[in-house]
Design a protein around this motif. Structure first.
Motif, PDB file in Angstrom:
ATOM      1  N   UNK A  32       0.747  -1.203   0.017  1.00  0.00           N
ATOM      2  CA  UNK A  32       0.020  -0.129  -0.061  1.00  0.00           C
ATOM      3  C   UNK A  32       0.590   1.309  -0.032  1.00  0.00           C
ATOM      4  N   UNK A  33       1.937   1.382   0.818  1.00  0.00           N
ATOM      5  CA  UNK A  33       2.853   2.464   0.849  1.00  0.00           C
ATOM      6  C   UNK A  33       3.359   2.862  -0.482  1.00  0.00           C
ATOM      7  N   UNK A  34       3.873   1.714  -1.390  1.00  0.00           N
ATOM      8  CA  UNK A  34       4.355   1.805  -2.882  1.00  0.00           C
ATOM      9  C   UNK A  34       3.315   2.023  -3.508  1.00  0.00           C
ATOM     10  N   UNK A  35       2.051   1.790  -3.404  1.00  0.00           N
ATOM     11  CA  UNK A  35       1.011   2.366  -4.421  1.00  0.00           C
ATOM     12  C   UNK A  35       1.050   3.661  -4.188  1.00  0.00           C
ATOM     13  N   UNK A  36       0.832   4.115  -2.699  1.00  0.00           N
ATOM     14  CA  UNK A  36       0.701   5.543  -2.482  1.00  0.00           C
ATOM     15  C   UNK A  36       1.868   6.385  -3.058  1.00  0.00           C
ATOM     16  N   UNK A  37       3.022   5.742  -3.090  1.00  0.00           N
ATOM     17  CA  UNK A  37       4.115   6.722  -3.808  1.00  0.00           C
ATOM     18  C   UNK A  37       3.878   6.771  -5.310  1.00  0.00           C
ATOM     19  N   UNK A  38       3.184   5.925  -5.882  1.00  0.00           N
ATOM     20  CA  UNK A  38       2.804   5.883  -7.359  1.00  0.00           C
ATOM     21  C   UNK A  38       1.655   6.699  -7.750  1.00  0.00           C
ATOM     22  N   UNK A  39       0.889   7.186  -6.547  1.00  0.00           N
ATOM     23  CA  UNK A  39      -0.247   7.987  -6.580  1.00  0.00           C
ATOM     24  C   UNK A  39      -1.406   7.006  -7.340  1.00  0.00           C
ATOM     25  N   UNK A  40      -1.681   5.880  -6.852  1.00  0.00           N
ATOM     26  CA  UNK A  40      -2.577   4.971  -7.371  1.00  0.00           C
ATOM     27  C   UNK A  40      -2.907   3.998  -6.272  1.00  0.00           C
ATOM     28  N   UNK A  41      -4.439   3.461  -6.878  1.00  0.00           N
ATOM     29  CA  UNK A  41      -4.859   2.318  -6.045  1.00  0.00           C
ATOM     30  C   UNK A  41      -4.451   0.815  -6.364  1.00  0.00           C
ATOM     31  N   UNK A  42      -4.576  -0.086  -5.776  1.00  0.00           N
ATOM     32  CA  UNK A  42      -4.167  -1.163  -5.806  1.00  0.00           C
ATOM     33  C   UNK A  42      -4.925  -1.946  -7.144  1.00  0.00           C
ATOM     34  N   UNK A  43      -4.203  -2.623  -7.900  1.00  0.00           N
ATOM     35  CA  UNK A  43      -5.068  -3.213  -8.872  1.00  0.00           C
ATOM     36  C   UNK A  43      -6.059  -4.282  -8.674  1.00  0.00           C
ATOM     37  N   UNK A  44      -6.748  -4.822  -9.431  1.00  0.00           N
ATOM     38  CA  UNK A  44      -7.647  -5.837  -8.950  1.00  0.00           C
ATOM     39  C   UNK A  44      -6.909  -7.094  -8.749  1.00  0.00           C
ATOM     40  N   UNK A  45      -5.728  -7.525  -9.452  1.00  0.00           N
ATOM     41  CA  UNK A  45      -5.165  -8.629  -9.105  1.00  0.00           C
ATOM     42  C   UNK A  45      -4.362  -8.441  -7.734  1.00  0.00           C
ATOM     43  N   UNK A  46      -3.872  -7.281  -7.335  1.00  0.00           N
ATOM     44  CA  UNK A  46      -3.344  -6.992  -6.216  1.00  0.00           C
ATOM     45  C   UNK A  46      -4.298  -7.055  -5.026  1.00  0.00           C
ATOM     46  N   UNK A  47      -5.472  -6.970  -5.210  1.00  0.00           N
ATOM     47  CA  UNK A  47      -6.688  -6.725  -4.220  1.00  0.00           C
ATOM     48  C   UNK A  47      -6.874  -8.088  -4.036  1.00  0.00           C
ATOM     49  N   UNK A  48      -7.101  -8.827  -5.044  1.00  0.00           N
ATOM     50  CA  UNK A  48      -7.171 -10.455  -4.897  1.00  0.00           C
ATOM     51  C   UNK A  48      -6.381 -11.030  -4.114  1.00  0.00           C
ATOM     52  N   UNK A 123      10.835   9.683   7.527  1.00  0.00           N
ATOM     53  CA  UNK A 123      10.043   9.649   6.208  1.00  0.00           C
ATOM     54  C   UNK A 123       8.661   9.905   6.757  1.00  0.00           C
ATOM     55  N   UNK A 124       8.413  11.097   6.708  1.00  0.00           N
ATOM     56  CA  UNK A 124       6.834  11.545   7.289  1.00  0.00           C
ATOM     57  C   UNK A 124       5.869  11.038   6.859  1.00  0.00           C
ATOM     58  N   UNK A 125       5.834  10.347   5.740  1.00  0.00           N
ATOM     59  CA  UNK A 125       4.575   9.674   4.803  1.00  0.00           C
ATOM     60  C   UNK A 125       4.127   8.331   5.471  1.00  0.00           C
ATOM     61  N   UNK A 126       3.405   7.980   6.205  1.00  0.00           N
ATOM     62  CA  UNK A 126       2.925   6.756   6.550  1.00  0.00           C
ATOM     63  C   UNK A 126       1.780   6.400   5.607  1.00  0.00           C
ATOM     64  N   UNK A 127       1.083   5.522   6.300  1.00  0.00           N
ATOM     65  CA  UNK A 127      -0.194   4.804   5.436  1.00  0.00           C
ATOM     66  C   UNK A 127      -1.363   5.919   5.549  1.00  0.00           C
ATOM     67  N   UNK A 128      -2.022   5.969   4.262  1.00  0.00           N
ATOM     68  CA  UNK A 128      -3.121   7.004   4.346  1.00  0.00           C
ATOM     69  C   UNK A 128      -4.106   6.372   5.144  1.00  0.00           C
ATOM     70  N   UNK A 129      -5.262   7.300   5.181  1.00  0.00           N
ATOM     71  CA  UNK A 129      -6.389   6.815   5.804  1.00  0.00           C
ATOM     72  C   UNK A 129      -7.004   5.680   5.195  1.00  0.00           C
ATOM     73  N   UNK A 130      -7.279   5.883   3.754  1.00  0.00           N
ATOM     74  CA  UNK A 130      -7.741   4.729   3.076  1.00  0.00           C
ATOM     75  C   UNK A 130      -6.971   3.394   3.222  1.00  0.00           C
ATOM     76  N   UNK A 131      -5.599   3.487   3.181  1.00  0.00           N
ATOM     77  CA  UNK A 131      -4.801   2.396   3.430  1.00  0.00           C
ATOM     78  C   UNK A 131      -5.136   1.604   4.589  1.00  0.00           C
ATOM     79  N   UNK A 132      -4.975   2.480   5.595  1.00  0.00           N
ATOM     80  CA  UNK A 132      -5.498   1.899   7.151  1.00  0.00           C
ATOM     81  C   UNK A 132      -6.647   1.151   7.364  1.00  0.00           C
ATOM     82  N   UNK A 133      -7.720   1.819   6.530  1.00  0.00           N
ATOM     83  CA  UNK A 133      -9.073   1.300   6.521  1.00  0.00           C
ATOM     84  C   UNK A 133      -9.153  -0.044   5.821  1.00  0.00           C
ATOM     85  N   UNK A 134      -8.418  -0.086   4.790  1.00  0.00           N
ATOM     86  CA  UNK A 134      -8.473  -1.311   4.010  1.00  0.00           C
ATOM     87  C   UNK A 134      -7.597  -2.469   4.711  1.00  0.00           C
TER      88      UNK A 134
END
Length: 229
Positions: A32-48, A123-134
Protein backbone atom coordinates in the motif's frame (compact mmCIF):
# COMPACT_ATOMS: atom_id res chain seq x y z
CA UNK A 1 0.25 -4.68 24.37
CA UNK A 2 -0.69 -1.03 23.98
CA UNK A 3 -3.48 1.33 25.02
CA UNK A 4 -3.44 4.96 23.90
CA UNK A 5 0.14 6.20 24.33
CA UNK A 6 1.08 3.92 27.21
CA UNK A 7 2.68 0.53 27.27
CA UNK A 8 0.51 -1.39 29.66
CA UNK A 9 1.79 -4.94 29.75
CA UNK A 10 4.98 -6.42 28.42
CA UNK A 11 7.30 -9.37 28.81
CA UNK A 12 10.36 -9.90 26.65
CA UNK A 13 9.10 -7.16 24.36
CA UNK A 14 12.47 -6.76 22.62
CA UNK A 15 13.20 -10.48 22.14
CA UNK A 16 13.46 -11.54 18.50
CA UNK A 17 11.01 -14.04 17.01
CA UNK A 18 10.23 -15.46 13.59
CA UNK A 19 7.06 -13.83 12.32
CA UNK A 20 5.48 -16.74 10.44
CA UNK A 21 2.28 -15.42 8.84
CA UNK A 22 1.82 -12.27 10.94
CA UNK A 23 4.30 -10.74 8.47
CA UNK A 24 1.48 -10.69 5.94
CA UNK A 25 0.13 -7.50 7.52
CA UNK A 26 3.54 -5.90 7.03
CA UNK A 27 3.71 -7.09 3.42
CA UNK A 28 0.30 -5.54 2.72
CA UNK A 29 1.38 -2.29 4.40
CA UNK A 30 4.48 -2.21 2.18
CA UNK A 31 2.37 -2.83 -0.94
CA UNK A 32 0.00 0.00 0.00
CA UNK A 33 2.85 2.42 0.73
CA UNK A 34 4.37 1.69 -2.67
CA UNK A 35 1.01 2.26 -4.34
CA UNK A 36 0.65 5.55 -2.44
CA UNK A 37 4.07 6.63 -3.72
CA UNK A 38 2.89 5.89 -7.26
CA UNK A 39 -0.34 7.84 -6.59
CA UNK A 40 -2.56 4.89 -7.48
CA UNK A 41 -4.92 2.36 -5.97
CA UNK A 42 -4.17 -1.36 -5.86
CA UNK A 43 -5.01 -3.22 -9.04
CA UNK A 44 -7.72 -5.88 -9.09
CA UNK A 45 -5.04 -8.59 -9.05
CA UNK A 46 -3.23 -6.97 -6.12
CA UNK A 47 -6.47 -6.75 -4.18
CA UNK A 48 -7.31 -10.38 -4.91
CA UNK A 49 -3.92 -11.48 -3.62
CA UNK A 50 -4.11 -9.16 -0.60
CA UNK A 51 -7.50 -10.52 0.41
CA UNK A 52 -6.39 -14.13 0.01
CA UNK A 53 -3.16 -13.43 1.90
CA UNK A 54 -4.89 -11.85 4.89
CA UNK A 55 -8.29 -13.51 5.15
CA UNK A 56 -7.24 -17.11 4.51
CA UNK A 57 -3.47 -16.71 4.98
CA UNK A 58 -2.84 -17.99 1.45
CA UNK A 59 0.89 -18.52 0.95
CA UNK A 60 0.89 -18.45 -2.86
CA UNK A 61 -0.77 -15.03 -2.83
CA UNK A 62 1.82 -13.94 -0.28
CA UNK A 63 4.63 -15.09 -2.57
CA UNK A 64 3.24 -12.90 -5.34
CA UNK A 65 3.04 -9.81 -3.16
CA UNK A 66 6.43 -10.49 -1.52
CA UNK A 67 8.02 -10.40 -4.96
CA UNK A 68 5.99 -7.32 -5.90
CA UNK A 69 7.26 -5.26 -2.95
CA UNK A 70 10.85 -6.28 -3.61
CA UNK A 71 11.18 -8.91 -0.90
CA UNK A 72 13.05 -8.08 2.28
CA UNK A 73 14.40 -4.82 0.87
CA UNK A 74 10.91 -3.50 0.18
CA UNK A 75 9.62 -4.67 3.54
CA UNK A 76 12.52 -3.06 5.40
CA UNK A 77 11.95 0.25 3.61
CA UNK A 78 8.29 0.22 4.63
CA UNK A 79 9.17 -0.69 8.20
CA UNK A 80 11.52 2.28 8.44
CA UNK A 81 8.73 4.59 7.35
CA UNK A 82 6.39 3.12 9.95
CA UNK A 83 8.94 3.29 12.75
CA UNK A 84 9.62 -0.45 13.11
CA UNK A 85 13.29 -0.42 14.10
CA UNK A 86 13.90 -4.08 15.04
CA UNK A 87 12.29 -6.04 12.20
CA UNK A 88 14.41 -7.63 9.48
CA UNK A 89 12.92 -9.19 6.34
CA UNK A 90 13.48 -12.91 5.79
CA UNK A 91 16.01 -14.24 3.27
CA UNK A 92 14.97 -14.88 -0.32
CA UNK A 93 11.39 -16.09 -0.49
CA UNK A 94 11.36 -17.13 3.17
CA UNK A 95 9.18 -14.25 4.32
CA UNK A 96 7.95 -16.28 7.30
CA UNK A 97 11.46 -16.14 8.75
CA UNK A 98 11.35 -12.37 9.03
CA UNK A 99 12.60 -11.46 12.50
CA UNK A 100 10.59 -9.08 14.69
CA UNK A 101 9.81 -8.06 18.25
CA UNK A 102 6.54 -7.68 20.15
CA UNK A 103 7.30 -3.95 20.41
CA UNK A 104 7.58 -3.58 16.63
CA UNK A 105 4.35 -5.49 16.06
CA UNK A 106 2.49 -3.13 18.39
CA UNK A 107 3.98 -0.23 16.39
CA UNK A 108 2.60 -1.79 13.23
CA UNK A 109 -0.84 -2.15 14.80
CA UNK A 110 -0.69 1.50 15.84
CA UNK A 111 0.17 2.41 12.25
CA UNK A 112 -2.94 0.55 11.12
CA UNK A 113 -5.37 1.73 13.79
CA UNK A 114 -4.17 5.27 14.50
CA UNK A 115 -6.29 8.17 13.26
CA UNK A 116 -3.30 10.52 12.99
CA UNK A 117 -0.06 10.33 10.95
CA UNK A 118 2.18 7.45 11.98
CA UNK A 119 5.70 7.42 10.55
CA UNK A 120 9.30 7.70 11.58
CA UNK A 121 11.08 11.04 11.72
CA UNK A 122 13.11 10.15 8.64
CA UNK A 123 10.08 9.60 6.42
CA UNK A 124 7.01 11.60 7.39
CA UNK A 125 4.51 9.87 5.10
CA UNK A 126 2.91 6.77 6.56
CA UNK A 127 -0.19 4.83 5.63
CA UNK A 128 -3.03 6.95 4.31
CA UNK A 129 -6.45 6.82 5.92
CA UNK A 130 -7.72 4.74 3.00
CA UNK A 131 -4.81 2.29 3.33
CA UNK A 132 -5.38 1.90 7.06
CA UNK A 133 -9.08 1.32 6.53
CA UNK A 134 -8.35 -1.36 3.93
CA UNK A 135 -6.02 -3.26 6.26
CA UNK A 136 -8.47 -2.95 9.15
CA UNK A 137 -11.25 -4.30 6.97
CA UNK A 138 -9.26 -7.37 5.93
CA UNK A 139 -7.92 -8.30 9.36
CA UNK A 140 -11.44 -7.89 10.70
CA UNK A 141 -12.69 -10.62 8.33
CA UNK A 142 -10.30 -13.48 9.03
CA UNK A 143 -11.53 -16.96 8.09
CA UNK A 144 -13.50 -18.56 10.92
CA UNK A 145 -11.06 -21.42 11.42
CA UNK A 146 -8.32 -18.84 12.11
CA UNK A 147 -10.29 -17.00 14.80
CA UNK A 148 -7.94 -17.76 17.65
CA UNK A 149 -5.12 -16.03 19.48
CA UNK A 150 -5.59 -12.51 20.80
CA UNK A 151 -9.32 -12.56 20.02
CA UNK A 152 -9.74 -14.95 22.97
CA UNK A 153 -9.00 -12.04 25.33
CA UNK A 154 -11.83 -9.86 24.02
CA UNK A 155 -15.20 -9.49 25.66
CA UNK A 156 -17.80 -12.02 24.53
CA UNK A 157 -19.51 -10.87 21.35
CA UNK A 158 -17.14 -7.94 20.84
CA UNK A 159 -15.46 -7.06 17.57
CA UNK A 160 -11.83 -7.92 16.90
CA UNK A 161 -9.27 -7.67 14.11
CA UNK A 162 -6.19 -9.88 14.00
CA UNK A 163 -3.60 -11.84 12.06
CA UNK A 164 -2.14 -15.07 13.33
CA UNK A 165 1.06 -16.87 12.41
CA UNK A 166 2.00 -20.52 12.81
CA UNK A 167 5.09 -22.35 11.62
CA UNK A 168 6.62 -25.70 12.52
CA UNK A 169 10.41 -25.42 12.30
CA UNK A 170 11.88 -28.29 10.31
CA UNK A 171 15.09 -28.33 12.36
CA UNK A 172 13.41 -28.91 15.73
CA UNK A 173 9.80 -29.88 15.04
CA UNK A 174 8.74 -27.11 17.44
CA UNK A 175 6.16 -24.48 16.64
CA UNK A 176 6.22 -20.71 16.25
CA UNK A 177 2.77 -19.37 17.22
CA UNK A 178 2.05 -15.63 17.03
CA UNK A 179 -1.02 -13.40 17.17
CA UNK A 180 -1.37 -9.64 16.75
CA UNK A 181 -4.38 -7.37 16.52
CA UNK A 182 -6.97 -5.19 18.17
CA UNK A 183 -9.55 -6.44 20.67
CA UNK A 184 -12.30 -4.86 22.77
CA UNK A 185 -12.53 -5.50 26.51
CA UNK A 186 -15.52 -4.02 28.36
CA UNK A 187 -15.95 -1.38 25.67
CA UNK A 188 -12.27 -0.40 25.59
CA UNK A 189 -9.98 -1.12 22.65
CA UNK A 190 -6.49 -2.57 23.04
CA UNK A 191 -3.67 -3.39 20.64
CA UNK A 192 -2.06 -6.73 21.47
CA UNK A 193 1.02 -8.56 20.23
CA UNK A 194 1.91 -12.04 21.51
CA UNK A 195 4.87 -13.85 19.97
CA UNK A 196 6.11 -17.31 20.93
CA UNK A 197 8.46 -20.06 19.83
CA UNK A 198 9.51 -23.53 20.96
CA UNK A 199 5.96 -24.84 21.36
CA UNK A 200 5.59 -28.63 21.37
CA UNK A 201 2.47 -28.46 19.19
CA UNK A 202 0.35 -25.92 17.38
CA UNK A 203 -2.50 -26.30 19.87
CA UNK A 204 -0.21 -25.83 22.87
CA UNK A 205 1.14 -22.70 21.25
CA UNK A 206 -2.36 -21.35 20.64
CA UNK A 207 -3.28 -22.02 24.26
CA UNK A 208 -0.15 -20.22 25.44
CA UNK A 209 -0.82 -17.19 23.25
CA UNK A 210 -4.43 -16.99 24.39
CA UNK A 211 -3.49 -17.25 28.07
CA UNK A 212 -0.90 -14.52 27.64
CA UNK A 213 -3.38 -12.23 25.87
CA UNK A 214 -6.00 -12.77 28.59
CA UNK A 215 -3.45 -12.11 31.34
CA UNK A 216 -2.25 -8.92 29.70
CA UNK A 217 -5.70 -7.48 29.11
CA UNK A 218 -6.82 -8.48 32.57
CA UNK A 219 -3.90 -6.66 34.16
CA UNK A 220 -4.28 -3.66 31.89
CA UNK A 221 -8.02 -3.06 31.98
CA UNK A 222 -7.95 -2.38 35.71
CA UNK A 223 -5.68 0.65 35.65
CA UNK A 224 -5.03 2.11 32.19
CA UNK A 225 -6.95 4.50 29.97
CA UNK A 226 -8.29 2.76 26.82
CA UNK A 227 -7.14 3.25 23.26
CA UNK A 228 -9.15 6.32 22.11
CA UNK A 229 -12.39 5.59 20.26
Amino acid sequence: MDSADQEIASYGQDAMFDTASIIKVGILAAQLLQAQDEDRELTAAERWNAEAMIRTSDNEATNVLWRAIGGAEGLDAANERLGLSSTQGGPGMRWGLTQTTATDQVKLMRAVFSRGPVASDRSPEGLSQASRAYIRDLIGQIARDQDWGVSAAGSQGSRWALKNGWLQRSTTGLWVINSVGQITVHGHRYLVSVLSSGNASMQRGISLVERAARAATGAASAHVHPWPQ
